[in-house]
Design a protein around this motif. Structure first.
Motif, mmCIF file in Angstrom:
data_model
loop_
_atom_site.group_PDB
_atom_site.id
_atom_site.type_symbol
_atom_site.label_atom_id
_atom_site.label_comp_id
_atom_site.label_asym_id
_atom_site.label_seq_id
_atom_site.Cartn_x
_atom_site.Cartn_y
_atom_site.Cartn_z
ATOM 1 N N PRO A 68 -18.383 25.777 -104.038
ATOM 2 C CA PRO A 68 -19.760 26.266 -104.228
ATOM 3 C C PRO A 68 -20.340 25.653 -105.501
ATOM 4 C CG PRO A 68 -18.202 27.934 -104.921
ATOM 5 C CD PRO A 68 -17.393 26.792 -104.367
ATOM 6 N N GLY A 95 -24.014 26.202 -107.826
ATOM 7 C CA GLY A 95 -25.351 26.762 -107.994
ATOM 8 C C GLY A 95 -25.722 27.622 -106.800
ATOM 9 N N GLY A 96 -26.849 27.315 -106.173
ATOM 10 C CA GLY A 96 -27.311 28.066 -105.002
ATOM 11 C C GLY A 96 -26.922 27.417 -103.698
ATOM 12 N N GLY A 97 -25.862 26.613 -103.726
ATOM 13 C CA GLY A 97 -25.466 25.927 -102.509
ATOM 14 C C GLY A 97 -23.973 25.690 -102.416
ATOM 15 N N THR A 150 -24.902 18.519 -100.878
ATOM 16 C CA THR A 150 -25.049 19.919 -101.263
ATOM 17 C C THR A 150 -25.997 20.579 -100.275
ATOM 18 O OG1 THR A 150 -24.692 19.391 -103.588
ATOM 19 C CG2 THR A 150 -25.730 21.502 -103.103
ATOM 20 N N ASP A 195 -27.971 24.107 -99.134
ATOM 21 C CA ASP A 195 -28.492 25.374 -99.631
ATOM 22 C C ASP A 195 -27.763 26.551 -98.982
ATOM 23 O OD1 ASP A 195 -30.803 27.672 -99.330
ATOM 24 O OD2 ASP A 195 -30.976 26.520 -101.194
ATOM 25 N N SER A 196 -27.535 27.605 -99.765
ATOM 26 C CA SER A 196 -26.808 28.774 -99.251
ATOM 27 C C SER A 196 -27.535 29.442 -98.088
ATOM 28 C CB SER A 196 -26.543 29.784 -100.371
ATOM 29 O OG SER A 196 -27.758 30.223 -100.931
ATOM 30 N N ALA A 197 -28.858 29.319 -98.010
ATOM 31 C CA ALA A 197 -29.602 29.898 -96.885
ATOM 32 C C ALA A 197 -29.229 29.206 -95.572
ATOM 33 C CB ALA A 197 -31.097 29.792 -97.133
#
Length: 179
Positions: free
Chosen positions: A72, A74-76, A89, A91-93
């Motif tokens: 993981p 940051g946000g990804g 990378t 994105d977590s969404a």
């Protein structure tokens, strides 16, 4: 360039600058028309649309890549293309609930559209290690357990910390202990 004759379930088309997959279609009674139900790739949005003989259609340039989950950030989440070593990378969404079942080195299928990740496909069954649970006991009950990924699942009483288990990624259900 796509034509009305190219309509099939699973065909990926670009409509209004966005990628869609054909989920249903029906040829019109009028010659040269097609009605279709389309699902946008990377979301659950579904549209219905009619196309006439003069419709300008393009195949969506969608690429499927086999990748390996690294870590993981940051946000990804960082994945590596297994063929080229290139890192991406995501994105977590986009990763969504699949993150619960991603262990370092996990293989995934990434769907890309114009270089941007739309979806992450993981196996329907994964092997993961129990990071924490109560000590094993006798009985027919279940107890909570935390997987190496941090996800919480329910396991039988005989499962111990350090055991490797098979987990259904659709519903997070314990399937069996792996030897």
């Amino acid at each position: 360039m796509a034509t009305l004759g190219d309509f099939r379930k699973g065909v990926k088309l670009e409509v209004d600058g966005r990628p869609y997959v054909v989920t249903e279609f029906q040829r019109g009674q009028k010659r040269g028309s097609v009605w279709a139900k389309l699902r946008e790739l990377g979301s659950d949005e579904v549209i219905e649309k009619s196309f006439g003989a003069d419709a300008r259609l393009e195949f969506a340039e969608v690429e499927e890549r086999s990748m390996q989950y690294l870590y993981p950030e940051g946000g990804g989440f960082v994945f590596m293309n297994t063929a080229t070593g290139e890192e991406l990378t995501v994105d977590s969404a986009v990763v969504g609930d699949a993150a619960k079942y991603l262990a370092e080195g996990s293989g995934v299928d990434v769907t890309l559209y114009k270089g941007r990740a739309l979806t992450i496909g993981i196996s329907s069954v994964v092997d993961l290690v129990i990071a924490e649970t109560e000590p094993p006991t006798q009985g027919d009950g279940i107890k909570p357990a935390t997987l190496e990924t941090g996800a919480e699942i329910k396991v039988p009483l005989f499962v111990a910390t350090g055991d490797k288990v098979k987990v259904d990624t659709h519903d997070g259900r314990y399937l069996e202990r792996v030897s």
